[in-house]
Write a protein that holds these residues in place. Sequence first.
Motif, PDB file in Angstrom:
ATOM      1  N   SER A 139       0.827  -1.009   0.015  1.00  0.00           N
ATOM      2  CA  SER A 139       0.249   0.167  -0.131  1.00  0.00           C
ATOM      3  C   SER A 139       0.810   1.249   0.014  1.00  0.00           C
ATOM      4  CB  SER A 139      -0.928   0.024   1.206  1.00  0.00           C
ATOM      5  OG  SER A 139      -0.162   0.331   2.403  1.00  0.00           O
ATOM      6  N   GLU A 141       0.523   3.587   2.033  1.00  0.00           N
ATOM      7  CA  GLU A 141       1.047   3.727   3.573  1.00  0.00           C
ATOM      8  C   GLU A 141       2.441   2.917   3.912  1.00  0.00           C
ATOM      9  OE1 GLU A 141      -2.904   5.250   2.798  1.00  0.00           O
ATOM     10  OE2 GLU A 141      -2.054   3.331   2.591  1.00  0.00           O
ATOM     11  N   GLN A 142       2.476   1.747   3.385  1.00  0.00           N
ATOM     12  CA  GLN A 142       3.527   0.918   3.725  1.00  0.00           C
ATOM     13  C   GLN A 142       4.896   1.659   3.059  1.00  0.00           C
ATOM     14  OE1 GLN A 142       2.290  -3.022   2.667  1.00  0.00           O
ATOM     15  NE2 GLN A 142       1.632  -3.474   4.614  1.00  0.00           N
ATOM     16  N   ARG A 144       5.096   4.736   2.031  1.00  0.00           N
ATOM     17  CA  ARG A 144       5.624   5.805   2.653  1.00  0.00           C
ATOM     18  C   ARG A 144       6.550   5.455   4.029  1.00  0.00           C
ATOM     19  NH1 ARG A 144       0.567   8.920   4.307  1.00  0.00           N
ATOM     20  NH2 ARG A 144       0.296   7.490   5.703  1.00  0.00           N
ATOM     21  N   SER A 145       6.277   4.476   4.999  1.00  0.00           N
ATOM     22  CA  SER A 145       6.869   4.153   6.207  1.00  0.00           C
ATOM     23  C   SER A 145       8.102   3.657   5.567  1.00  0.00           C
ATOM     24  CB  SER A 145       6.066   3.042   6.766  1.00  0.00           C
ATOM     25  OG  SER A 145       6.547   2.716   7.881  1.00  0.00           O
ATOM     26  N   GLY A 157       4.785  10.568   7.670  1.00  0.00           N
ATOM     27  CA  GLY A 157       3.385  10.569   7.810  1.00  0.00           C
ATOM     28  C   GLY A 157       2.594  11.688   7.330  1.00  0.00           C
ATOM     29  N   ARG A 161      -1.863  10.480   0.854  1.00  0.00           N
ATOM     30  CA  ARG A 161      -2.046   9.803  -0.366  1.00  0.00           C
ATOM     31  C   ARG A 161      -2.171  10.800  -1.291  1.00  0.00           C
ATOM     32  NH1 ARG A 161      -3.033   4.812  -0.108  1.00  0.00           N
ATOM     33  NH2 ARG A 161      -4.321   4.587  -1.963  1.00  0.00           N
TER      34      ARG A 161
END
Length: 170
Positions: A139, A141-142, A144-145, A157, A161
């Motif tokens: 994803s 989010e993954q 980005r992390s 964070g 998106r």
Amino acid sequence: MPLPSLVNSWKSIVNPIEWSKPDPEDGYIRFYAPPEIDGIVEAGLVLTGGTYSQHPDWHVTFELSVAGLAGHRHTKLIRVDWRDTKGGHSNNRRKCAGDGKRVPETHLHSFELNWIEAERRMKRGKLPCAEAIDQELQSFEQLRSFVGTRFRINNIGIVPRPDWVYDLFQ
């Protein structure tokens, strides 16, 4: 600040991030963010991100670069390509120590692979050496992390998106 220090220091994004409006020709959207190190914004250091607005969850790039070194407009330091729509690519055999291996559509152009320590400079080209990422990034989010950890950005964070256009028929 020396390039290894720029990459290895923990950084913070200082301003809210907004993705640009889609480019009228190809729909590409991007953001630019100057990070700070220990409360100081290093001249020319920038975190960028880009993707195509019409390709949700595909072809995302994060890159850290610095401007104005040795007559170059930008020196690229580290880049992640996630789910590149063109697929992966092969490393340049000459520039990557004879390693012409193919990397998958999600890969990392790490600082370490592209830094020539003996000459204290980056390899010529646009970060020619890449390696597969050893973890599943399913994803945004993954991704980005992962970028936060590898690029050493403690508040990654705050990157929202992208403004993707979702189409039921894709």
